[in-house]
Design an enzyme around this catalytic site. Sequence first.
Site, PDB file in Angstrom:
ATOM      1  CB  CYS A 112     -13.197 -43.140  43.486  1.00  0.00           C
ATOM      2  SG  CYS A 112     -11.467 -43.490  43.760  1.00  0.00           S
ATOM      3  CG  HIS A 247     -15.228 -46.423  42.539  1.00  0.00           C
ATOM      4  ND1 HIS A 247     -14.425 -46.275  41.430  1.00  0.00           N
ATOM      5  CD2 HIS A 247     -14.379 -46.488  43.611  1.00  0.00           C
ATOM      6  CE1 HIS A 247     -13.167 -46.248  41.821  1.00  0.00           C
ATOM      7  NE2 HIS A 247     -13.108 -46.376  43.123  1.00  0.00           N
ATOM      8  CG  ASN A 277      -9.918 -47.819  42.197  1.00  0.00           C
ATOM      9  OD1 ASN A 277     -10.307 -46.900  41.490  1.00  0.00           O
ATOM     10  ND2 ASN A 277     -10.006 -47.792  43.513  1.00  0.00           N
TER      11      ASN A 277
HETATM   12  O1  UT7 Z   1     -11.131 -46.055  45.121  1.00  0.00           O
HETATM   13  C1  UT7 Z   1     -10.925 -45.787  46.454  1.00  0.00           C
HETATM   14  C2  UT7 Z   1     -11.532 -46.794  47.275  1.00  0.00           C
HETATM   15  N1  UT7 Z   1     -10.532 -47.750  47.735  1.00  0.00           N
HETATM   16  C3  UT7 Z   1     -10.965 -48.916  48.164  1.00  0.00           C
HETATM   17  O2  UT7 Z   1     -12.104 -49.235  48.066  1.00  0.00           O
HETATM   18  C4  UT7 Z   1      -9.974 -49.831  48.847  1.00  0.00           C
HETATM   19  C5  UT7 Z   1     -10.641 -50.439  50.065  1.00  0.00           C
HETATM   20  N2  UT7 Z   1      -9.791 -51.416  50.724  1.00  0.00           N
HETATM   21  C6  UT7 Z   1      -9.562 -52.643  50.205  1.00  0.00           C
HETATM   22  O3  UT7 Z   1     -10.044 -52.990  49.139  1.00  0.00           O
HETATM   23  C7  UT7 Z   1      -8.736 -53.605  51.019  1.00  0.00           C
HETATM   24  O4  UT7 Z   1      -8.493 -53.060  52.306  1.00  0.00           O
HETATM   25  C8  UT7 Z   1      -7.366 -53.936  50.339  1.00  0.00           C
HETATM   26  C9  UT7 Z   1      -7.619 -54.830  49.129  1.00  0.00           C
HETATM   27  C10 UT7 Z   1      -6.650 -52.676  49.939  1.00  0.00           C
HETATM   28  C11 UT7 Z   1      -6.477 -54.710  51.327  1.00  0.00           C
HETATM   29  O5  UT7 Z   1      -7.140 -55.860  51.799  1.00  0.00           O
HETATM   30  P1  UT7 Z   1      -7.120 -56.210  53.354  1.00  0.00           P
HETATM   31  O6  UT7 Z   1      -7.817 -57.499  53.502  1.00  0.00           O
HETATM   32  O7  UT7 Z   1      -7.722 -55.037  54.069  1.00  0.00           O
HETATM   33  O8  UT7 Z   1      -5.589 -56.399  53.627  1.00  0.00           O
HETATM   34  P2  UT7 Z   1      -4.666 -55.645  54.697  1.00  0.00           P
HETATM   35  O9  UT7 Z   1      -4.367 -54.278  54.227  1.00  0.00           O
HETATM   36  O10 UT7 Z   1      -5.207 -55.816  56.056  1.00  0.00           O
HETATM   37  O11 UT7 Z   1      -3.362 -56.530  54.595  1.00  0.00           O
HETATM   38  C12 UT7 Z   1      -3.358 -57.893  55.011  1.00  0.00           C
HETATM   39  C13 UT7 Z   1      -1.983 -58.460  54.734  1.00  0.00           C
HETATM   40  C14 UT7 Z   1      -0.866 -57.614  55.337  1.00  0.00           C
HETATM   41  O12 UT7 Z   1       0.143 -58.514  55.764  1.00  0.00           O
HETATM   42  P3  UT7 Z   1       0.311 -58.858  57.307  1.00  0.00           P
HETATM   43  O13 UT7 Z   1       0.554 -57.548  57.996  1.00  0.00           O
HETATM   44  O14 UT7 Z   1      -1.000 -59.485  57.715  1.00  0.00           O
HETATM   45  O15 UT7 Z   1       1.470 -59.793  57.325  1.00  0.00           O
HETATM   46  C15 UT7 Z   1      -0.338 -56.837  54.170  1.00  0.00           C
HETATM   47  O16 UT7 Z   1       1.014 -56.464  54.296  1.00  0.00           O
HETATM   48  O17 UT7 Z   1      -1.731 -58.494  53.330  1.00  0.00           O
HETATM   49  C16 UT7 Z   1      -0.485 -57.850  53.045  1.00  0.00           C
HETATM   50  N3  UT7 Z   1      -0.546 -57.247  51.723  1.00  0.00           N
HETATM   51  C17 UT7 Z   1      -0.230 -57.922  50.610  1.00  0.00           C
HETATM   52  N4  UT7 Z   1       0.191 -59.182  50.414  1.00  0.00           N
HETATM   53  C18 UT7 Z   1       0.411 -59.556  49.138  1.00  0.00           C
HETATM   54  C19 UT7 Z   1      -0.921 -55.985  51.408  1.00  0.00           C
HETATM   55  N5  UT7 Z   1      -0.851 -55.822  50.072  1.00  0.00           N
HETATM   56  C20 UT7 Z   1      -0.416 -57.011  49.557  1.00  0.00           C
HETATM   57  C21 UT7 Z   1      -0.159 -57.469  48.258  1.00  0.00           C
HETATM   58  N6  UT7 Z   1       0.237 -58.745  48.078  1.00  0.00           N
HETATM   59  N7  UT7 Z   1      -0.321 -56.678  47.148  1.00  0.00           N
END
Ligand code: UT7
Length: 320
Positions: A112, A247, A277
Amino acid sequence: MNGIKVVGFGHYVPETTIKNDDFKEIIDTSDEWISSRTGIKERRISITETTTDLAYKAALMALLDSKLTGSDIDLVITATMSPDSYTPSISSKLLSKLGIEKAMAFDISAACSGFVYALNIASAILGQNNLKRAIVVGAECLSELLDYTDRSTCVLFGDGAGAVVVEKTNENGYFYSMSKTDTENILYANAIRANDMLLNNETDNYHLKMDGKKVYKFALDAVSDAIDNVLKMSGLKDSDIDLFIPHQANERIIMSVCKHLNLDFNKFYLNLERYGNTSSASIPIALSEAYHNNTLRKGQTVLLVGFGAGLTWASTILKV
Ligand code: UT7
Protein backbone atom coordinates in the site's frame (compact mmCIF):
# COMPACT_ATOMS: atom_id res chain seq x y z
CA MET A 1 15.22 23.94 -5.57
CA ASN A 2 14.95 21.35 -8.33
CA GLY A 3 12.16 18.83 -8.07
CA ILE A 4 9.40 17.15 -10.01
CA LYS A 5 5.91 18.38 -10.69
CA VAL A 6 2.81 16.51 -11.74
CA VAL A 7 1.66 17.46 -15.25
CA GLY A 8 -1.05 14.82 -15.78
CA PHE A 9 -3.49 12.97 -13.50
CA GLY A 10 -5.52 9.84 -14.28
CA HIS A 11 -7.51 7.13 -12.55
CA TYR A 12 -9.79 4.29 -13.43
CA VAL A 13 -12.01 1.95 -11.41
CA PRO A 14 -13.93 -1.03 -12.81
CA GLU A 15 -17.69 -0.75 -13.23
CA THR A 16 -18.98 -3.47 -10.90
CA THR A 17 -19.87 -2.07 -7.46
CA ILE A 18 -20.21 -4.28 -4.38
CA LYS A 19 -22.05 -2.59 -1.52
CA ASN A 20 -21.51 -3.58 2.11
CA ASP A 21 -24.93 -5.21 2.31
CA ASP A 22 -24.15 -7.38 -0.74
CA PHE A 23 -21.69 -9.34 1.46
CA LYS A 24 -24.56 -10.49 3.67
CA GLU A 25 -25.33 -13.11 1.03
CA ILE A 26 -21.98 -14.88 1.52
CA ILE A 27 -20.66 -14.02 5.02
CA ASP A 28 -21.95 -13.05 8.46
CA THR A 29 -21.49 -9.25 8.35
CA SER A 30 -23.40 -5.97 8.15
CA ASP A 31 -23.14 -2.50 6.67
CA GLU A 32 -23.14 -1.21 10.25
CA TRP A 33 -20.03 -3.27 11.20
CA ILE A 34 -18.05 -2.42 8.06
CA SER A 35 -18.85 1.29 7.90
CA SER A 36 -18.48 1.98 11.61
CA ARG A 37 -15.09 0.18 11.83
CA THR A 38 -13.61 1.47 8.56
CA GLY A 39 -15.70 4.14 6.80
CA ILE A 40 -16.05 1.89 3.72
CA LYS A 41 -19.51 1.71 2.08
CA GLU A 42 -18.74 0.09 -1.28
CA ARG A 43 -15.86 -1.01 -3.52
CA ARG A 44 -15.28 -1.75 -7.22
CA ILE A 45 -14.43 -5.25 -8.41
CA SER A 46 -13.00 -6.19 -11.78
CA ILE A 47 -14.81 -9.07 -13.46
CA THR A 48 -12.86 -9.34 -16.72
CA GLU A 49 -10.22 -6.60 -16.69
CA THR A 50 -6.65 -7.41 -15.63
CA THR A 51 -4.40 -5.23 -13.48
CA THR A 52 -2.63 -4.19 -16.71
CA ASP A 53 -6.01 -3.13 -18.21
CA LEU A 54 -6.74 -0.95 -15.16
CA ALA A 55 -3.19 0.48 -15.18
CA TYR A 56 -3.46 1.26 -18.90
CA LYS A 57 -6.75 3.17 -18.53
CA ALA A 58 -5.40 5.26 -15.64
CA ALA A 59 -2.07 5.93 -17.40
CA LEU A 60 -3.81 6.87 -20.66
CA MET A 61 -6.02 9.37 -18.81
CA ALA A 62 -2.91 10.89 -17.16
CA LEU A 63 -1.07 11.08 -20.50
CA LEU A 64 -4.04 12.72 -22.27
CA ASP A 65 -4.41 15.13 -19.33
CA SER A 66 -0.74 16.11 -19.67
CA LYS A 67 -1.22 16.88 -23.41
CA LEU A 68 1.97 14.92 -24.04
CA THR A 69 2.37 11.77 -26.12
CA GLY A 70 4.12 8.46 -25.51
CA SER A 71 7.26 9.71 -27.25
CA ASP A 72 7.70 12.34 -24.48
CA ILE A 73 7.96 9.66 -21.75
CA ASP A 74 11.37 8.31 -20.61
CA LEU A 75 10.42 6.17 -17.62
CA VAL A 76 7.44 4.06 -16.48
CA ILE A 77 7.13 2.64 -12.96
CA THR A 78 4.10 0.67 -11.79
CA ALA A 79 3.52 -0.19 -8.15
CA THR A 80 1.43 -3.30 -7.61
CA MET A 81 1.02 -6.28 -5.30
CA SER A 82 -1.41 -8.02 -7.68
CA PRO A 83 0.26 -8.17 -11.12
CA ASP A 84 -1.36 -10.32 -13.80
CA SER A 85 1.99 -11.86 -14.78
CA TYR A 86 5.24 -12.56 -12.93
CA THR A 87 6.99 -11.37 -16.06
CA PRO A 88 6.93 -9.20 -18.15
CA SER A 89 6.13 -6.31 -15.87
CA ILE A 90 2.95 -4.25 -16.20
CA SER A 91 5.15 -1.25 -17.02
CA SER A 92 6.72 -3.15 -19.88
CA LYS A 93 3.28 -3.96 -21.28
CA LEU A 94 2.21 -0.31 -20.92
CA LEU A 95 4.98 0.91 -23.25
CA SER A 96 3.48 -0.46 -26.48
CA LYS A 97 -0.08 0.32 -25.39
CA LEU A 98 0.81 3.98 -24.74
CA GLY A 99 3.09 4.41 -27.78
CA ILE A 100 6.23 4.81 -25.65
CA GLU A 101 9.44 3.66 -27.33
CA LYS A 102 12.25 1.98 -25.44
CA ALA A 103 11.84 3.78 -22.14
CA MET A 104 13.14 2.50 -18.80
CA ALA A 105 10.22 0.47 -17.41
CA PHE A 106 9.78 -1.74 -14.35
CA ASP A 107 7.36 -2.61 -11.53
CA ILE A 108 7.89 -2.36 -7.80
CA SER A 109 6.32 -4.17 -4.86
CA ALA A 110 5.84 -2.14 -1.69
CA ALA A 111 2.16 -2.94 -1.07
CA CYS A 112 0.00 0.00 0.00
CA SER A 113 3.05 2.31 0.15
CA GLY A 114 3.92 1.28 -3.41
CA PHE A 115 2.82 4.41 -5.25
CA VAL A 116 4.70 6.74 -2.88
CA TYR A 117 7.78 4.50 -3.16
CA ALA A 118 7.47 4.58 -6.98
CA LEU A 119 7.16 8.36 -7.03
CA ASN A 120 10.22 8.67 -4.79
CA ILE A 121 12.18 6.34 -7.09
CA ALA A 122 11.03 8.25 -10.19
CA SER A 123 12.16 11.53 -8.64
CA ALA A 124 15.60 10.06 -7.84
CA ILE A 125 16.04 8.63 -11.35
CA LEU A 126 14.91 11.83 -13.09
CA GLY A 127 17.22 13.85 -10.86
CA GLN A 128 20.34 11.91 -11.79
CA ASN A 129 20.40 11.70 -15.57
CA ASN A 130 19.04 13.24 -18.75
CA LEU A 131 15.61 11.60 -18.48
CA LYS A 132 12.87 14.20 -18.20
CA ARG A 133 9.41 12.66 -17.74
CA ALA A 134 7.91 9.60 -16.10
CA ILE A 135 4.55 7.90 -15.79
CA VAL A 136 4.06 6.52 -12.29
CA VAL A 137 1.15 4.12 -11.76
CA GLY A 138 -0.45 2.31 -8.82
CA ALA A 139 -2.72 -0.55 -9.97
CA GLU A 140 -4.39 -3.48 -8.23
CA CYS A 141 -6.87 -6.31 -8.77
CA LEU A 142 -6.97 -7.25 -5.09
CA SER A 143 -10.24 -9.14 -5.60
CA GLU A 144 -8.08 -11.90 -7.15
CA LEU A 145 -6.23 -12.36 -3.83
CA LEU A 146 -9.21 -12.32 -1.51
CA ASP A 147 -10.72 -15.22 0.38
CA TYR A 148 -14.46 -14.52 0.23
CA THR A 149 -15.07 -16.75 3.25
CA ASP A 150 -12.79 -14.59 5.45
CA ARG A 151 -14.97 -11.72 6.65
CA SER A 152 -12.06 -9.96 8.35
CA THR A 153 -10.36 -9.19 5.01
CA CYS A 154 -12.73 -9.59 2.05
CA VAL A 155 -14.90 -6.59 2.95
CA LEU A 156 -11.96 -4.19 3.10
CA PHE A 157 -10.38 -4.22 -0.35
CA GLY A 158 -11.23 -3.17 -3.91
CA ASP A 159 -9.77 -2.88 -7.42
CA GLY A 160 -8.59 0.19 -9.33
CA ALA A 161 -5.68 2.19 -10.69
CA GLY A 162 -4.30 5.71 -10.58
CA ALA A 163 -1.45 7.35 -12.47
CA VAL A 164 0.47 10.59 -12.84
CA VAL A 165 2.81 12.03 -15.45
CA VAL A 166 5.67 13.77 -13.67
CA GLU A 167 8.24 16.12 -15.12
CA LYS A 168 11.60 17.32 -13.87
CA THR A 169 11.42 21.03 -13.03
CA ASN A 170 13.72 23.73 -11.76
CA GLU A 171 11.02 26.38 -11.61
CA ASN A 172 9.86 26.72 -8.08
CA GLY A 173 9.31 22.98 -7.68
CA TYR A 174 10.26 20.80 -4.77
CA PHE A 175 10.10 17.23 -3.68
CA TYR A 176 10.78 15.79 -0.24
CA SER A 177 10.34 12.13 0.53
CA MET A 178 10.97 9.29 2.93
CA SER A 179 10.45 5.53 2.43
CA LYS A 180 10.92 2.88 5.12
CA THR A 181 10.45 -0.87 5.57
CA ASP A 182 10.56 -3.04 8.67
CA THR A 183 10.17 -6.82 8.24
CA GLU A 184 7.01 -8.08 9.91
CA ASN A 185 4.69 -10.71 8.47
CA ILE A 186 1.29 -9.56 9.68
CA LEU A 187 -0.12 -8.79 6.23
CA TYR A 188 0.78 -11.07 3.33
CA ALA A 189 -0.30 -12.97 0.22
CA ASN A 190 2.05 -15.68 -1.01
CA ALA A 191 2.72 -16.34 -4.70
CA ILE A 192 0.98 -19.32 -6.30
CA ARG A 193 3.53 -22.07 -7.01
CA ALA A 194 2.97 -24.52 -9.83
CA ASN A 195 4.68 -27.19 -7.68
CA ASP A 196 1.94 -26.89 -5.05
CA MET A 197 -0.62 -27.77 -7.70
CA LEU A 198 1.51 -30.64 -9.05
CA LEU A 199 1.92 -32.02 -5.56
CA ASN A 200 -1.75 -31.40 -4.89
CA ASN A 201 -0.97 -29.35 -1.79
CA GLU A 202 -4.23 -28.08 -0.40
CA THR A 203 -2.68 -25.31 1.69
CA ASP A 204 -4.33 -21.93 1.28
CA ASN A 205 -1.21 -19.87 1.01
CA TYR A 206 -2.05 -17.41 -1.69
CA HIS A 207 -5.07 -15.56 -0.29
CA LEU A 208 -4.40 -12.27 1.42
CA LYS A 209 -4.15 -12.62 5.18
CA MET A 210 -3.95 -9.90 7.80
CA ASP A 211 -3.76 -9.48 11.54
CA GLY A 212 -6.00 -6.41 11.45
CA LYS A 213 -5.42 -5.27 15.03
CA LYS A 214 -1.61 -5.38 14.73
CA VAL A 215 -1.70 -3.61 11.35
CA TYR A 216 -3.99 -0.96 12.83
CA LYS A 217 -1.53 -0.30 15.64
CA PHE A 218 1.41 -0.18 13.21
CA ALA A 219 -0.52 2.20 10.94
CA LEU A 220 -1.03 4.79 13.70
CA ASP A 221 2.72 4.97 14.40
CA ALA A 222 3.75 4.72 10.72
CA VAL A 223 1.47 7.47 9.42
CA SER A 224 2.45 9.80 12.29
CA ASP A 225 6.15 9.06 11.70
CA ALA A 226 5.89 9.55 7.93
CA ILE A 227 4.05 12.88 8.17
CA ASP A 228 6.24 14.20 10.97
CA ASN A 229 9.47 13.19 9.22
CA VAL A 230 8.72 14.63 5.81
CA LEU A 231 7.47 17.91 7.29
CA LYS A 232 10.68 18.26 9.34
CA MET A 233 12.80 17.41 6.27
CA SER A 234 11.05 20.07 4.18
CA GLY A 235 11.06 22.78 6.82
CA LEU A 236 7.36 23.30 6.02
CA LYS A 237 4.59 23.50 8.60
CA ASP A 238 1.35 21.53 8.34
CA SER A 239 -0.37 24.85 7.56
CA ASP A 240 1.77 25.04 4.37
CA ILE A 241 0.19 21.81 3.09
CA ASP A 242 -2.93 22.43 0.98
CA LEU A 243 -4.07 18.81 0.90
CA PHE A 244 -3.06 15.57 2.65
CA ILE A 245 -3.71 12.39 0.68
CA PRO A 246 -3.32 9.30 2.88
CA HIS A 247 -3.55 5.65 1.89
CA GLN A 248 -7.26 4.90 2.01
CA ALA A 249 -7.50 2.00 4.45
CA ASN A 250 -9.51 3.15 7.42
CA GLU A 251 -11.06 6.51 8.34
CA ARG A 252 -10.46 5.86 12.04
CA ILE A 253 -6.70 5.59 11.46
CA ILE A 254 -6.67 9.04 9.84
CA MET A 255 -8.81 10.56 12.60
CA SER A 256 -6.47 9.19 15.29
CA VAL A 257 -3.36 10.48 13.48
CA CYS A 258 -4.95 13.94 13.15
CA LYS A 259 -5.65 13.96 16.87
CA HIS A 260 -2.13 12.74 17.70
CA LEU A 261 -0.33 15.27 15.45
CA ASN A 262 -2.89 18.03 15.93
CA LEU A 263 -3.71 18.17 12.20
CA ASP A 264 -6.91 19.44 10.57
CA PHE A 265 -8.94 16.35 9.51
CA ASN A 266 -10.75 18.49 6.90
CA LYS A 267 -7.49 18.83 4.98
CA PHE A 268 -7.36 15.05 4.41
CA TYR A 269 -8.85 13.79 1.15
CA LEU A 270 -10.82 10.57 1.70
CA ASN A 271 -12.71 8.49 -0.86
CA LEU A 272 -12.46 5.07 0.85
CA GLU A 273 -16.23 5.19 1.37
CA ARG A 274 -16.62 4.53 -2.39
CA TYR A 275 -13.59 2.40 -3.29
CA GLY A 276 -12.44 0.63 -0.11
CA ASN A 277 -8.75 -0.11 0.25
CA THR A 278 -7.15 -0.39 -3.22
CA SER A 279 -3.58 -0.72 -1.85
CA SER A 280 -1.02 0.96 -4.14
CA ALA A 281 -3.83 2.45 -6.27
CA SER A 282 -5.54 4.29 -3.42
CA ILE A 283 -3.29 7.36 -3.26
CA PRO A 284 -3.05 8.02 -7.04
CA ILE A 285 -6.82 7.47 -7.45
CA ALA A 286 -7.44 10.03 -4.68
CA LEU A 287 -4.81 12.41 -6.11
CA SER A 288 -6.33 12.30 -9.59
CA GLU A 289 -9.88 12.54 -8.28
CA ALA A 290 -8.98 15.53 -6.07
CA TYR A 291 -7.37 17.29 -9.05
CA HIS A 292 -10.20 16.61 -11.49
CA ASN A 293 -12.91 17.70 -9.02
CA ASN A 294 -10.97 20.93 -8.19
CA THR A 295 -10.19 20.04 -4.55
CA LEU A 296 -6.53 20.24 -5.56
CA ARG A 297 -5.33 22.96 -7.93
CA LYS A 298 -2.16 23.64 -9.93
CA GLY A 299 0.58 25.20 -7.82
CA GLN A 300 -0.72 23.73 -4.55
CA THR A 301 1.34 21.63 -2.16
CA VAL A 302 0.27 18.11 -1.38
CA LEU A 303 1.52 15.58 1.18
CA LEU A 304 1.08 11.88 0.27
CA VAL A 305 1.42 9.22 2.95
CA GLY A 306 1.28 5.44 2.50
CA PHE A 307 1.55 2.42 4.84
CA GLY A 308 1.07 -1.29 4.38
CA ALA A 309 2.51 -4.77 4.05
CA GLY A 310 6.24 -5.24 4.40
CA LEU A 311 5.75 -3.47 6.66
CA THR A 312 6.30 -0.36 4.59
CA TRP A 313 5.58 3.32 5.08
CA ALA A 314 6.44 6.35 2.98
CA SER A 315 5.62 10.01 2.46
CA THR A 316 6.18 12.72 -0.10
CA ILE A 317 5.63 16.46 -0.27
CA LEU A 318 5.40 17.93 -3.75
CA LYS A 319 3.95 20.85 -5.62
CA VAL A 320 1.46 19.88 -8.30
O1 UT7 B 1 -3.74 -1.42 3.56
C1 UT7 B 1 -3.16 -2.14 4.58
C2 UT7 B 1 -3.46 -1.55 5.85
N1 UT7 B 1 -4.54 -2.27 6.51
C3 UT7 B 1 -5.18 -1.65 7.48
O2 UT7 B 1 -4.98 -0.51 7.73
C4 UT7 B 1 -6.15 -2.46 8.32
C5 UT7 B 1 -5.95 -2.08 9.77
N2 UT7 B 1 -6.92 -2.73 10.64
C6 UT7 B 1 -8.22 -2.35 10.69
O3 UT7 B 1 -8.65 -1.46 9.99
C7 UT7 B 1 -9.11 -3.04 11.69
O4 UT7 B 1 -8.33 -3.86 12.54
C8 UT7 B 1 -10.21 -3.91 11.01
C9 UT7 B 1 -11.25 -2.99 10.38
C10 UT7 B 1 -9.61 -4.82 9.98
C11 UT7 B 1 -10.91 -4.77 12.07
O5 UT7 B 1 -11.43 -3.97 13.11
P1 UT7 B 1 -11.20 -4.39 14.63
O6 UT7 B 1 -11.92 -3.41 15.45
O7 UT7 B 1 -9.72 -4.49 14.84
O8 UT7 B 1 -11.94 -5.78 14.69
P2 UT7 B 1 -11.36 -7.20 15.15
O9 UT7 B 1 -10.50 -7.75 14.08
O10 UT7 B 1 -10.81 -7.12 16.51
O11 UT7 B 1 -12.70 -8.02 15.23
C12 UT7 B 1 -13.70 -7.72 16.20
C13 UT7 B 1 -14.87 -8.65 15.97
C14 UT7 B 1 -14.45 -10.12 15.94
O12 UT7 B 1 -15.50 -10.86 16.54
P3 UT7 B 1 -15.34 -11.41 18.02
O13 UT7 B 1 -14.12 -12.29 18.01
O14 UT7 B 1 -15.15 -10.19 18.88
O15 UT7 B 1 -16.62 -12.13 18.26
C15 UT7 B 1 -14.42 -10.45 14.48
O16 UT7 B 1 -14.66 -11.81 14.19
O17 UT7 B 1 -15.48 -8.39 14.71
C16 UT7 B 1 -15.58 -9.61 13.96
N3 UT7 B 1 -15.49 -9.31 12.54
C17 UT7 B 1 -16.57 -9.00 11.80
N4 UT7 B 1 -17.87 -8.89 12.12
C18 UT7 B 1 -18.71 -8.53 11.12
C19 UT7 B 1 -14.38 -9.29 11.77
N5 UT7 B 1 -14.73 -8.96 10.51
C20 UT7 B 1 -16.08 -8.78 10.50
C21 UT7 B 1 -17.01 -8.42 9.52
N6 UT7 B 1 -18.31 -8.29 9.86
N7 UT7 B 1 -16.65 -8.16 8.22
